[in-house]
Write an enzyme that holds these catalytic residues in place. Structure first.
Site, short mmCIF file in Angstrom:
data_model
loop_
_atom_site.label_atom_id
_atom_site.label_comp_id
_atom_site.label_asym_id
_atom_site.label_seq_id
_atom_site.Cartn_x
_atom_site.Cartn_y
_atom_site.Cartn_z
N GLY A 42 1.15 -1.56 -0.54
CA GLY A 42 -0.07 -0.38 -0.07
C GLY A 42 0.37 1.24 0.00
O GLY A 42 0.72 2.25 -0.62
N CYS A 178 14.10 3.60 20.05
CA CYS A 178 13.42 4.77 21.12
C CYS A 178 11.74 4.40 21.05
O CYS A 178 11.69 4.93 22.44
CB CYS A 178 13.97 6.52 21.50
N CYS A 191 -2.44 -4.70 8.59
CA CYS A 191 -3.80 -3.70 8.07
C CYS A 191 -3.80 -5.49 7.42
O CYS A 191 -5.11 -5.91 7.46
CB CYS A 191 -3.38 -3.27 6.10
N CYS A 248 18.97 2.99 25.40
CA CYS A 248 18.50 2.68 24.20
C CYS A 248 19.48 1.66 24.11
O CYS A 248 20.80 2.15 23.95
CB CYS A 248 18.17 3.47 23.58
#
Length: 251
Positions: A42, A178, A191, A248
């Protein structure tokens, strides 16, 4: 000056060249730039159409999926005659019909299968666009683009919502890890199981393509590290500034 800068070339891109933010130099920059689009569904199919139409000189398409009938309501580069074909190949054919002046390559490959191949596919491009449909693929993109010192643009769409964020070469603004830790990958939605309104995909793809053009012409920068969240049901856009997170894994 580019050999392409003839009367036909000037006429094709005249509406962009008229913009002072683009002008001849910006259009020439687009013609000498190259991007990689990861995922040809998409988002990727629409991003490809926009960038090919705008005259981006080199486009690499990477996807290992095939066109299915459930794709056609939102993956508007494809036709019923493409059903069962490789998405990357089908999209390459459509982009070539749109603009025969640009170089388009298509690879039936899923990023993350082989780290060496991942780097090979992305080496030499100026910018990477994420059009995948899952967190794991985006974490792979974050790692590969970081190793190659490449900027990349994340996009996601599901149901009536979408997100876009652009990450610079330095990641000084914070990185994808992060905002979406790797351990969340198994809980991510897409989706395929959530559904999506086709026009939401169009909005997000247009934002990603616009960011890409802004980066490539070099006249101004997008909002690096700003997560834009789109709510189609209320026509609302929220912006969240991404800052580096302590702990992180990339810091």
């Amino acid at each position: 000056m580019l050999d392409l800068m003839n009367d036909e070339w000037l006429e094709r891109y005249s509406r962009q060249i008229l913009l002072p933010e683009v002008d001849f130099s910006g259009q020439e920059a687009l013609a000498t730039s190259s991007v990689a689009i990861i995922g040809c569904g998409g988002l990727g199919s629409l991003i490809g159409l926009y960038l090919a139409g705008a005259g981006v000189g080199g486009i690499t398409l990477i996807d290992d999926d095939v066109v299915e009938i459930s794709n056609l309501h939102r993956q508007l580069a494809f036709r019923e005659s493409d059903l069962g074909k490789s998405k990357s190949e089908a999209l390459r054919n459509q982009l070539a019909l749109l603009n025969s002046d640009i170089a388009i390559s298509a690879d039936n490959y899923r990023l993350g299968q082989d780290s060496a191949l991942d780097e090979t596919y992305l080496t030499g491009v100026d910018l990477v666009l994420d059009a995948t449909d899952n967190l794991a693929a985006r974490h792979t993109l974050e790692s590969v683009t970081r190793r190659l010192n490449l900027p990349w643009i994340m996009g996601a769409a599901t149901r009536f919502h979408g997100q876009v964020a652009a990450f610079s070469r330095t990641r000084a603004e914070g990185c994808y890890q992060c905002i979406a830790p790797a351990q969340d990958a198994e809980r991510s939605a897409d989706c395929r199981n959530e559904g999506v309104l086709g026009t939401v995909v169009g909005v997000i793809a247009a934002w990603q393509a616009q960011d890409a053009l802004t980066i490539l012409i070099g006249r101004s920068s997008p909002q690096w590290g700003v997560l834009r969240v789109y709510d189609a049901s209320e026509q609302r856009i929220d912006k969240l500034t991404l800052t580096p997170v302590t702990g992180c894994g990339h810091r």
